[in-house]
Design a protein around this motif. Structure first.
Motif, PDB file in Angstrom:
ATOM      1  N   THR A  94       4.891  -2.816  -3.442  1.00  0.00           N
ATOM      2  CA  THR A  94       4.520  -2.377  -2.119  1.00  0.00           C
ATOM      3  C   THR A  94       5.412  -1.228  -1.723  1.00  0.00           C
ATOM      4  N   PRO A  95       4.951  -0.211  -1.017  1.00  0.00           N
ATOM      5  CA  PRO A  95       3.618  -0.090  -0.434  1.00  0.00           C
ATOM      6  C   PRO A  95       2.519   0.383  -1.377  1.00  0.00           C
ATOM      7  N   ASP A 136       1.088  -1.481  -3.877  1.00  0.00           N
ATOM      8  CA  ASP A 136       0.757  -2.599  -4.754  1.00  0.00           C
ATOM      9  C   ASP A 136      -0.700  -2.999  -4.657  1.00  0.00           C
ATOM     10  N   GLU A 164      -2.608  -9.163  -3.074  1.00  0.00           N
ATOM     11  CA  GLU A 164      -3.083 -10.545  -2.993  1.00  0.00           C
ATOM     12  C   GLU A 164      -4.187 -10.694  -1.995  1.00  0.00           C
ATOM     13  N   ARG A 212       9.415  -4.008  -0.160  1.00  0.00           N
ATOM     14  CA  ARG A 212       8.216  -4.805  -0.340  1.00  0.00           C
ATOM     15  C   ARG A 212       7.954  -5.696   0.860  1.00  0.00           C
ATOM     16  N   TRP A 213       9.002  -6.280   1.422  1.00  0.00           N
ATOM     17  CA  TRP A 213       8.789  -7.233   2.495  1.00  0.00           C
ATOM     18  C   TRP A 213       8.777  -6.575   3.861  1.00  0.00           C
ATOM     19  N   THR A 214       8.869  -5.250   3.900  1.00  0.00           N
ATOM     20  CA  THR A 214       8.855  -4.592   5.203  1.00  0.00           C
ATOM     21  C   THR A 214       7.565  -3.845   5.470  1.00  0.00           C
ATOM     22  N   LEU A 215       7.071  -3.139   4.468  1.00  0.00           N
ATOM     23  CA  LEU A 215       5.986  -2.219   4.733  1.00  0.00           C
ATOM     24  C   LEU A 215       4.636  -2.795   4.353  1.00  0.00           C
ATOM     25  N   PRO A 216       3.563  -2.425   5.105  1.00  0.00           N
ATOM     26  CA  PRO A 216       2.212  -2.757   4.654  1.00  0.00           C
ATOM     27  C   PRO A 216       1.831  -1.892   3.466  1.00  0.00           C
ATOM     28  N   ARG A 217       0.662  -2.128   2.901  1.00  0.00           N
ATOM     29  CA  ARG A 217       0.313  -1.362   1.715  1.00  0.00           C
ATOM     30  C   ARG A 217      -0.671  -0.256   2.040  1.00  0.00           C
ATOM     31  N   LEU A 218      -0.602   0.795   1.229  1.00  0.00           N
ATOM     32  CA  LEU A 218      -1.482   1.929   1.428  1.00  0.00           C
ATOM     33  C   LEU A 218      -2.816   1.670   0.761  1.00  0.00           C
ATOM     34  N   ARG A 219      -3.848   2.264   1.309  1.00  0.00           N
ATOM     35  CA  ARG A 219      -5.159   2.184   0.687  1.00  0.00           C
ATOM     36  C   ARG A 219      -5.182   3.112  -0.509  1.00  0.00           C
ATOM     37  N   VAL A 220      -6.117   2.900  -1.441  1.00  0.00           N
ATOM     38  CA  VAL A 220      -6.018   3.613  -2.709  1.00  0.00           C
ATOM     39  C   VAL A 220      -6.198   5.117  -2.542  1.00  0.00           C
ATOM     40  N   GLN A 268      -5.384   6.854   0.109  1.00  0.00           N
ATOM     41  CA  GLN A 268      -4.187   7.365   0.775  1.00  0.00           C
ATOM     42  C   GLN A 268      -3.043   7.482  -0.228  1.00  0.00           C
ATOM     43  N   VAL A 322      -0.970  10.801  -1.219  1.00  0.00           N
ATOM     44  CA  VAL A 322       0.486  10.945  -1.222  1.00  0.00           C
ATOM     45  C   VAL A 322       0.955  11.541  -2.539  1.00  0.00           C
TER      46      VAL A 322
END
Lengths: 159, 386, 339
Positions: free
Chosen positions: C220-221, C223, C228, C303-311, C313, C317
């Motif tokens: 993440t972000p 992942d 999951e 990993r435990w702080t940020l949400p994940r990016l869409r593919v 996006q 990047v």
């Protein structure tokens, strides 16, 4: 607009379709109309600038007993903040009500549910199939004369 | 060639797929569909062409059960289990419907208690909605912070009626137990504790750039489409429609409190996108804390069981009563035939109606966006399927 | 180092086998520790406790319990899966991550293979995981796995480019691809480290490399391949038991490998930050491992702080943000070196 005014407006436009108007003595005033004229009346109620019923709150199927099924339409206007209830009644062996899903898209799922649980066919509905129960479920459970099937897909039902 | 390889592929509704399209099933077992919901996605690569929701996996025949109860009060535990995350609001809507049928008025103290419980339940429900929404999008930590705060609310409920999730608390004509001693202080403590946590949640999740990118301009629901599809609650207010049942179709004593209806303004993207619905929920939590504090200050003494009828035999008639649950407009259409058993109880559930608009707002977005959109609709399958 | 071993064991082949297995001495205990650490870090960040009971003090034996459980689990292979690919995929992924350790210097005297193109080899061989992931996603005969594998392949391949470009900045300053020499050029106090030299270009390159390495290891972000909440578990949905454990081991090994490369190239590798104090070949191992662990912990923190990016996006990047900036760094360093 008060329920009496709405009922008067309806009577003025569709006098032959109005079967019963109950305002006093009823906790929720309602207008009972002939099933065949439902689509026209609903269109009028939605588009008329004084009534503007743009929000269909609830569409319930009903088993009125004595071989009659019905539909209850609770309408609300967000712009005008008034309500009215419409009721229709059809015989159980030929239960067909015109669909209002082209007027209020929310009716799509409500009518599917009424068909699923009561067996009321909504003519003009784009996709009338069961929504809550499996496609091959025998019968329409919310009817008062519904008997629980003995077996469903090989499984014994009452235990 | 065998027929299975040359026959055109169709979806479950009979639509024929083009060559590039693929049918993927999201659910009924899926971490993000918030329950047993099957979303049949027709995708062209990553772009969603159509969504067909299939519900009914949790249908428990609420309406049929209600017709066989010997007593109107016996339906209340079933109402709890409709939207099990906002059980107080479900009970209250049903109790309001029967009280309207009977024409009884409840004591002042009962009204205050009901408002306090309903607003606390609203906060708890929104905490779940926000936490699981972050979890769907990959933010694992706010989920646990929200649940930690929700535990405090559940402690308050357990103090009062002994149950954490399904209360059977709000009965027709009153409530089952009076507030225990110490409840008011503990509830005030909670309000003071919770306010800074909303700010922490905003810092961690709401204005996080990745979160904004995932939710802004995604799943835009225009206001007229929302009204036509019967959406209510944060879905409707997120699309910019300033309508809240507590203020506009008033019930109980909400007119005694000062609070504001939260509306989505498209701050981060378009009006009616997922971020708007999300921020409406966050801000509604703040307003609910305000209402709870005012109610705790204004509450009067009294007997909570004095208006509970011994025998409920409503006159022949029908009534449709609705109230504002965290998910939207929960309405009960109750028909009485004069006996002690309800003739028909129809539950108009907000999640059922809000879910019906999902195909409209998912088309053209990506699979990852479907997860974001389904999370922002905030469904609970218990009330979708009843 | 192989001379030392050759003097002990006479057989050449045995020497090579021992040298090849040597990184496992670090990787396996490290992976067990990292799994426990991740769970504890996640727990404390989420205001809870994590494993507390297995083995007594703060659940330190949790990883051992997990490994025991995974080893005796039934290995389920879907009936219509491609058996050969399904069997091979975890090994290919693990080999891709593990082979990178051959050229990474653990200390001034401890390196598997001191080849002149060390850095080039490391980047190239760690891209082998893409093949393994594609094999896993395809062979599972599951649309969700396939989607996850496709996304992962696109992601890793796209992020190779900013990775390589960022590392090129350092290569230009160092003048060599040999990892041991790059380390030796950074001896001295910490301001000799490449991240502080010719400021700001290697510093920006370092940040680009760190972000890109998150995408390389599917953390993440970035992942989405194993998101999951969207794809159930992405490309390793259909794996159970030891094969799943191998995927996990490969992921943690990869995390350490990219952290090791980052610390080698930018932060001085096995050099002590205080010059000669606490320096030398034995202290070098300590410094190297701590710098690597430091970056691993930062990866866990993110990993435990940020949400994940869409593919899409994520692709944006990589191609429109990281790559141009990496090019800018190279041009900047190039001009600096010419003057």
């Amino acid at each position: 607009m008060t329920p009496q005014e709405i009922a008067d407006k309806l009577k003025a436009g569709f006098s032959e379709a109005i079967l019963e108007v109950k305002i006093e003595g009823a906790i929720d005033p309602y207008v009972k109309i002939a099933a065949s004229k439902l689509a026209d009346l609903a269109l009028f109620l939605r588009d008329d600038p004084e009534t503007q019923f743009d929000f269909l709150m609830c569409l319930s199927g009903m088993d009125n007993g004595k071989g009659l099924l019905g539909g209850v339409y609770n309408l609300y206007s967000i712009t005008k903040r008034h309500k009215i209830t419409l009721k229709v009644e059809v015989p159980a062996d030929k239960a067909e009500i015109p669909s209002v899903s082209s007027l209020w898209p929310t009716a799509n799922w409500h009518e599917r549910e009424a068909y699923d649980l009561f067996g009321i066919r909504f003519t003009g509905h784009p996709d009338l199939r069961r929504i809550l129960l499996p496609e091959d479920y025998p019968g329409h459970p919310l009817r008062k004369d519904f008997k629980v099937p003995e077996f469903y897909q090989g499984m014994k039902v009452p235990y | 060639m065998p027929e299975t390889l040359t026959a055109p592929l169709t979806t479950s509704t009979g639509r024929v797929l083009r060559t590039e399209e693929m049918v993927i099933n999201m659910g009924p077992q899926h971490p993000s569909t918030h329950g047993v919901l099957r979303l049949e996605l027709i995708v062209d690569g990553e772009i969603v062409v159509d969504v067909i929701p299939h519900i009914g996996y949790l249908h428990r025949c609420f309406e049929k059960h209600a017709e066989h109860m010997t007593n109107y009060q016996q339906v209340i535990p079933y109402c709890d289990r409709l939207d099990y995350i906002a059980a107080m609001n479900m009970d209250w809507a049903y109790a309001l419907a029967i009280e309207k049928l009977l024409g009884i008025k409840v004591p002042e103290r009962v009204e205050y208690i009901r408002v306090i419980m309903a607003e606390l339940q609203r906060i708890a429900s929104h905490l779940i909605a926000i936490g699981t929404y972050g979890l769907d999008l990959g933010a694992f930590t706010p989920f646990l912070y929200c649940f930690r705060d929700r535990e405090r609310i559940l402690d308050l409920f357990e103090m009062t009626c002994g149950a954490r999730l399904l209360y059977n608390y709000i009965w027709v004509g009153g409530v089952s137990h009076d507030l225990p001693p110490g409840f008011i202080d503990k509830a005030k403590d909670f309000c003071g504790y919770f306010r800074p946590n909303i700010k922490e949640l905003n810092d961690l999740l709401t204005y996080n750039e990745i979160f904004v990118k995932r939710t802004a301009n995604v799943g835009v629901l225009p206001a007229d489409v929302a009204i036509a599809y019967g959406c209510s609650g944060p879905m409707l207010r997120g699309s910019g429609v300033n309508f809240d049942l507590r203020r506009d179709d008033p019930y109980s004593i909400y007119d005694r409190f000062k609070w504001e209806v939260q509306v989505g303004k498209g701050e981060m993207g378009t009006v009616g996108d997922c971020w708007d619905r999300y921020i409406v929920r966050v801000r509604e939590m703040e307003q609910s804390v305000k209402i709870v504090e005012q109610a705790l200050d204004q509450i009067v003494d009294g007997d909570v069981a004095s208006a509970i009828p011994k025998r409920i035999r409503p006159p022949v008639g029908d009534v449709y009563v609705r109230s504002e649950s965290p998910r939207g407009e929960i309405g009960f259409y109750v028909v009485s035939d004069g006996s002690a058993t309800p003739y028909r109880v129809k539950a108009r559930s907000p999640a059922f109606v809000n879910l019906s608009v999902t195909p409209e707002i998912c088309r053209g977005y990506m699979i990852a966006d479907v997860v974001a959109i389904a999370g922002s609709v905030d469904i609970v399958l218990g009330e979708v399927d009843r | 180092m192989d001379q030392f071993l050759k003097s002990i064991l006479d057989n050449d082949i045995l020497v090579y086998v021992v040298v090849a297995l040597l990184p496992l001495v670090w990787i396996v205990p490290y992976a067990l520790f990292a799994v426990w650490l991740e769970r504890k870090l996640a727990a404390h960040m989420q205001d809870r406790l994590g494993p507390m009971r297995t083995g007594g003090w703060h659940g330190w034996a949790q990883s051992f319990a997990d490994i025991l459980k995974l080893m005796q689990k039934e290995d389920i292979v879907p009936a219509s899966a491609d058996k050969k690919l399904h069997y091979l995929a975890p090994y290919v992924v693990f080999i891709g991550s593990y082979a990178a350790f051959a050229a990474i210097p653990f200390s001034s005297g401890l390196i598997g293979s001191n080849i002149n193109i060390g850095l080039f080899y490391v980047i190239a061989v760690s891209a082998l995981v893409v093949v393994g992931i594609l094999m896993a996603g395809w062979s599972s005969n599951n649309k969700w796995s396939l989607l996850g594998a496709m996304r992962s392949a696109a992601q890793i391949v796209s992020y190779e480019i900013p990775t390589a470009l960022a590392l090129l900045t350092v290569v230009m300053i160092a003048g060599t691809l040999n990892l041991q020499e790059i380390n030796q050029l950074q001896t001295g106090w910490f301001w000799h480290w490449f991240v502080f030299q010719k400021f700001p270009f290697p510093f920006v390159a370092f940040i680009i490399y760190f972000v890109a390495s998150l995408a390389e290891t599917n953390r993440t972000p970035f992942d989405i391949p194993e998101a999951e909440s969207e794809l159930v578990a992405g490309y390793h949905t259909e794996y159970s038991g030891m094969k799943f454990a191998l995927f996990f081991l490969a992921e943690y090994a990869n995390m350490f490998a990219v952290s090791a490369v980052a610390s080698t190239l930018f932060l001085g590798g096995w050099n002590s930050p205080f010059g000669d104090f606490l320096g030398g070949p034995f202290w070098g191992v300590f410094w190297f491992l701590s710098k690597g662990m430091f970056f691993v912990i930062i990866q866990m923190w993110l990993r435990w702080t940020l949400p994940r990016l869409r593919v899409d996006q994520l692709m944006y990047v990589s191609w429109k943000v990281l790559t141009p900036w990496a090019f800018a760094c190279i041009v900047g360093v190039g001009f600096w070196l010419m003057m």
